[in-house]
Scaffold this active site. Structure first.
Site: not given
Ligand code: SF4
Length: 355
Positions: A20-21, A33, A38, A77-78, A116, A134, A195, A198, A204
């Site tokens: 989708w990008r 999206e 979930q 699902g969902y 969201y 999210d 980290c 990151c 942070c």
């Protein structure tokens, strides 16, 4: 380098290549999206490809039957998401001339689109400068800000929401939101964040105070209830009885085998089975061999499903309420089902001597 610049520079080198990008049309962004709610990216990928191949545009989706949309969604699902996607496509055709709205306030009026998702679609597909926050992104900000307010509390949501909007770069809001999604998925992991790799380590506060692994602070949840459920594969005149679930709630619109939850008054699982089928269909049955036991966890509860073959007691007409129907065994595959019902259906299909 500012927090936002560091995030975008990292994204320019490390963005995940996702279908989708590659072609970010509003329709593809919207479908992706909804599927990603979930659900992990890896799980969504094959569903997205199949869905877009069958329904390449909003018009084609709106014209499809709800049954077909649910069948393609099966396993993801969902399931209310599939029904809402279908309804929203029909609404957009009628009320928005077949276009996906470009601003958050209008997107939020469509079925299945919350704050969201509306922010994600508006920023990615249309460049609206809104932060999409999210669960993964809340985790990042909880750590970056060393926020000790409990996750989900009013104060937590306010601090994170305000901060997210403040650091959002207005010239690249969609990329920035997607960068944070990728950072949450691949670097700022829920357990053991990476980290040292990151891009925002220097910003942070959680990392600098070595408390990143304790953040966000979560309040212990009540234990998830666990239900025992009995269902019957009832056969009559070479057909099997299926029941269609209601149009809202868990597994909305999907088909399943008749039965229900055990109650305290049931002396045995078989008693539960006979009672549930009688209460729901007015049919009297007798269990005729166990098919198996199937476990499944939903978000708010778990179930153990006991499935039997069953026969109608003699002298009854196989008349059933309108949300039930008798189905030929080879046609079971055409009826959209949840995971457990599909496993039962597959296990009886794989044992043709039982049919
Ligand atoms: Fe997360 Fe560590 Fe990065 Fe902080 S430094 S945002 S805790 S990965």
């Amino acid at each position: 380098m500012s927090f936002s610049q560091a995030v975008l520079t990292w994204y320019d080198k490390n963005a995940r290549q996702l279908p989708w990008r590659s072609f970010p049309s509003p329709y593809r962004v919207w479908v992706s999206e909804i599927m990603l709610q979930q659900t992990r990216v890896e799980t969504v990928l094959p569903y997205f490809e199949r869905f877009i191949t069958r329904f390449p545009s909003l018009e084609v989706l709106a014209a499809a039957s709800q049954e077909e949309v649910l069948r393609l969604w099966e396993g993801l699902g969902y399931y209310s998401r599939a029904g809402n996607l279908h309804k929203a496509a029909q609404q957009m055709l009628l009320m928005h001339a077949g276009q996906i709205p470009s601003i958050v306030t209008e997107l939020e009026r469509l079925p299945g689109i919350g704050g969201y998702t509306a922010a994600a679609i508006a920023s990615i597909a249309f460049g609206e400068p809104v932060a999409a926050v999210d669960g993964n992104i809340k985790r990042i900000y909880a750590r970056v800000l060393a926020l000790i307010e409990p996750y989900g509390s009013v104060r937590f949501e306010k601090v994170v929401g305000d901060h997210a909007q403040t650091v959002l770069p207005p010239d690249r809001p969609g990329d920035f939101n997607q960068a944070l999604m990728d950072l949450g998925a691949n670097v700022c992991l829920s357990r053991q964040p990476l980290c040292k790799a990151c891009p925002v380590m220097e910003h942070c506060l959680g990392f600098q105070s070595s408390i990143q692994n304790e953040l966000p602070v979560r309040i212990k949840k009540a234990p998830v209830p666990h239900y025992q459920v009995c269902v019957a594969v009832i056969q009559s005149h070479g057909k099997i009885l299926l029941c269609k679930r209601g149009s809202s709630g868990v597994l909305a619109g999907l088909w399943e085998f008749p039965g229900g939850k055990c109650e305290q008054k049931d002396n045995s699982l078989e008693d539960c089975l006979v009672r549930e089928v009688l209460e729901k269909t007015r049919l009297e049955i007798s269990p005729d061999g166990k098919i198996g036991v199937f476990k499944h966890a939903y978000t708010h509860f778990k179930i153990t499903v006991h499935a039997w073959h069953a026969k109608l007691l003699p002298g009854q007409l196989p008349e059933v309420p309108e949300n039930y129907c008798w189905v030929s065994p080879p046609d079971l595959a055409d009826y959209p089902m949840g995971k457990v019902a599909r496993k039962i259906s597959d296990s009886i299909a794989g044992n043709s001597t039982l049919l």
